[in-house]
Design a protein around this motif. Sequence first.
Motif, PDB file in Angstrom:
ATOM      1  N   ARG A  30     130.009  48.941  18.745  1.00 30.24           N
ATOM      2  CA  ARG A  30     130.284  47.811  17.846  1.00 30.24           C
ATOM      3  C   ARG A  30     130.389  46.466  18.939  1.00 30.24           C
ATOM      4  O   ARG A  30     129.652  45.634  18.455  1.00 30.24           O
ATOM      5  N   ILE A  31     130.808  46.673  20.065  1.00 28.99           N
ATOM      6  CA  ILE A  31     130.637  45.435  20.945  1.00 28.99           C
ATOM      7  C   ILE A  31     129.161  45.328  21.104  1.00 28.99           C
ATOM      8  O   ILE A  31     128.651  44.071  21.314  1.00 28.99           O
ATOM      9  N   HIS A  32     128.565  46.194  21.543  1.00 27.47           N
ATOM     10  CA  HIS A  32     126.824  46.234  21.663  1.00 27.47           C
ATOM     11  C   HIS A  32     126.323  45.647  20.463  1.00 27.47           C
ATOM     12  O   HIS A  32     125.466  44.487  20.746  1.00 27.47           O
ATOM     13  N   GLU A  33     126.805  45.950  19.263  1.00 29.83           N
ATOM     14  CA  GLU A  33     125.954  45.185  18.160  1.00 29.83           C
ATOM     15  C   GLU A  33     126.320  43.974  18.134  1.00 29.83           C
ATOM     16  O   GLU A  33     125.587  43.087  17.665  1.00 29.83           O
ATOM     17  N   LEU A  34     127.637  43.347  18.442  1.00 30.57           N
ATOM     18  CA  LEU A  34     128.075  42.102  18.230  1.00 30.57           C
ATOM     19  C   LEU A  34     127.126  41.170  19.340  1.00 30.57           C
ATOM     20  O   LEU A  34     126.706  39.994  19.157  1.00 30.57           O
ATOM     21  N   ARG A  35     126.907  41.916  20.550  1.00 29.81           N
ATOM     22  CA  ARG A  35     126.090  41.144  21.665  1.00 29.81           C
ATOM     23  C   ARG A  35     124.618  41.030  21.068  1.00 29.81           C
ATOM     24  O   ARG A  35     124.179  39.922  21.481  1.00 29.81           O
ATOM     25  N   ASN A  36     124.315  42.027  20.598  1.00 28.92           N
ATOM     26  CA  ASN A  36     122.735  42.017  20.017  1.00 28.92           C
ATOM     27  C   ASN A  36     122.800  40.922  18.712  1.00 28.92           C
ATOM     28  O   ASN A  36     121.653  40.373  18.620  1.00 28.92           O
ATOM     29  N   ASP A  37     123.694  40.610  18.297  1.00 34.33           N
ATOM     30  CA  ASP A  37     123.710  39.526  17.287  1.00 34.33           C
ATOM     31  C   ASP A  37     123.856  38.152  17.968  1.00 34.33           C
ATOM     32  O   ASP A  37     123.943  37.221  17.139  1.00 34.33           O
ATOM     33  N   GLY A  38     123.809  38.146  19.137  1.00 34.02           N
ATOM     34  CA  GLY A  38     123.962  36.992  19.840  1.00 34.02           C
ATOM     35  C   GLY A  38     125.222  36.417  20.507  1.00 34.02           C
ATOM     36  O   GLY A  38     125.259  35.330  21.154  1.00 34.02           O
ATOM     37  N   LEU A  39     126.372  37.218  20.255  1.00 31.69           N
ATOM     38  CA  LEU A  39     127.607  36.725  20.696  1.00 31.69           C
ATOM     39  C   LEU A  39     127.856  37.224  22.278  1.00 31.69           C
ATOM     40  O   LEU A  39     127.343  38.175  22.669  1.00 31.69           O
ATOM     41  N   ARG A  40     128.524  36.264  23.034  1.00 31.63           N
ATOM     42  CA  ARG A  40     128.895  36.394  24.302  1.00 31.63           C
ATOM     43  C   ARG A  40     130.255  36.894  24.565  1.00 31.63           C
ATOM     44  O   ARG A  40     131.182  36.333  24.336  1.00 31.63           O
ATOM     45  N   ILE A  41     130.332  38.300  24.775  1.00 32.29           N
ATOM     46  CA  ILE A  41     131.486  38.985  24.792  1.00 32.29           C
ATOM     47  C   ILE A  41     131.742  39.599  26.314  1.00 32.29           C
ATOM     48  O   ILE A  41     130.974  40.188  26.795  1.00 32.29           O
ATOM     49  N   ARG A  42     132.900  39.042  26.759  1.00 31.34           N
ATOM     50  CA  ARG A  42     133.207  39.534  28.172  1.00 31.34           C
ATOM     51  C   ARG A  42     134.193  40.815  28.071  1.00 31.34           C
ATOM     52  O   ARG A  42     135.055  40.918  27.272  1.00 31.34           O
ATOM     53  N   THR A  43     133.714  41.802  28.792  1.00 34.35           N
ATOM     54  CA  THR A  43     134.753  43.064  29.005  1.00 34.35           C
ATOM     55  C   THR A  43     135.191  42.939  30.262  1.00 34.35           C
ATOM     56  O   THR A  43     134.654  42.902  31.483  1.00 34.35           O
ATOM     57  N   THR A  44     136.578  43.104  30.327  1.00 35.72           N
ATOM     58  CA  THR A  44     137.472  43.264  31.417  1.00 35.72           C
ATOM     59  C   THR A  44     138.108  44.489  31.654  1.00 35.72           C
ATOM     60  O   THR A  44     138.932  44.767  30.565  1.00 35.72           O
ATOM     61  N   THR A  45     138.211  45.256  32.700  1.00 35.05           N
ATOM     62  CA  THR A  45     139.147  46.563  32.830  1.00 35.05           C
ATOM     63  C   THR A  45     139.797  46.184  33.831  1.00 35.05           C
ATOM     64  O   THR A  45     139.498  45.617  34.882  1.00 35.05           O
ATOM     65  N   LYS A  46     141.343  46.482  33.601  1.00 34.03           N
ATOM     66  CA  LYS A  46     142.146  46.162  34.415  1.00 34.03           C
ATOM     67  C   LYS A  46     142.818  47.629  34.668  1.00 34.03           C
ATOM     68  O   LYS A  46     143.019  48.371  33.946  1.00 34.03           O
ATOM     69  N   VAL A  47     143.372  47.709  36.159  1.00 31.48           N
ATOM     70  CA  VAL A  47     144.243  48.983  36.312  1.00 31.48           C
ATOM     71  C   VAL A  47     145.519  48.695  36.335  1.00 31.48           C
ATOM     72  O   VAL A  47     145.996  47.733  37.085  1.00 31.48           O
ATOM     73  N   ARG A  48     146.248  49.479  35.693  1.00 29.55           N
ATOM     74  CA  ARG A  48     147.914  49.380  35.735  1.00 29.55           C
ATOM     75  C   ARG A  48     148.386  49.845  36.928  1.00 29.55           C
ATOM     76  O   ARG A  48     147.756  50.732  37.582  1.00 29.55           O
TER      77      ARG A  48
END
Length: 71
Positions: free
Chosen positions: A40-58
């Motif tokens: 779904r994130i990939h689809e939104l990015r293909n629609d032109g949205l800039r989405i940042r993904t952040t991975t944090k370690v607990r």
Amino acid sequence: MTKLSAKEKMLNALRKNKGRDAFTTRQAKTRFGIESIRQRIHELRNDGLRIRTTTKVRSDGSKVTAYRLVA
């Protein structure tokens, strides 16, 4: 009133929380009923949205991935 798709619900959450983490992978599964969040994130990015993904370690070593809409 029409029912929103999971992708539309994700987009609404991203827009509402623009500039902040909108949701984590686990929250997306629970709130939007999505199993394939990355797709779904990939689809939104293909629609032109800039989405940042952040991975944090607990502190317990588990990883948490969060998504945010970038201006």
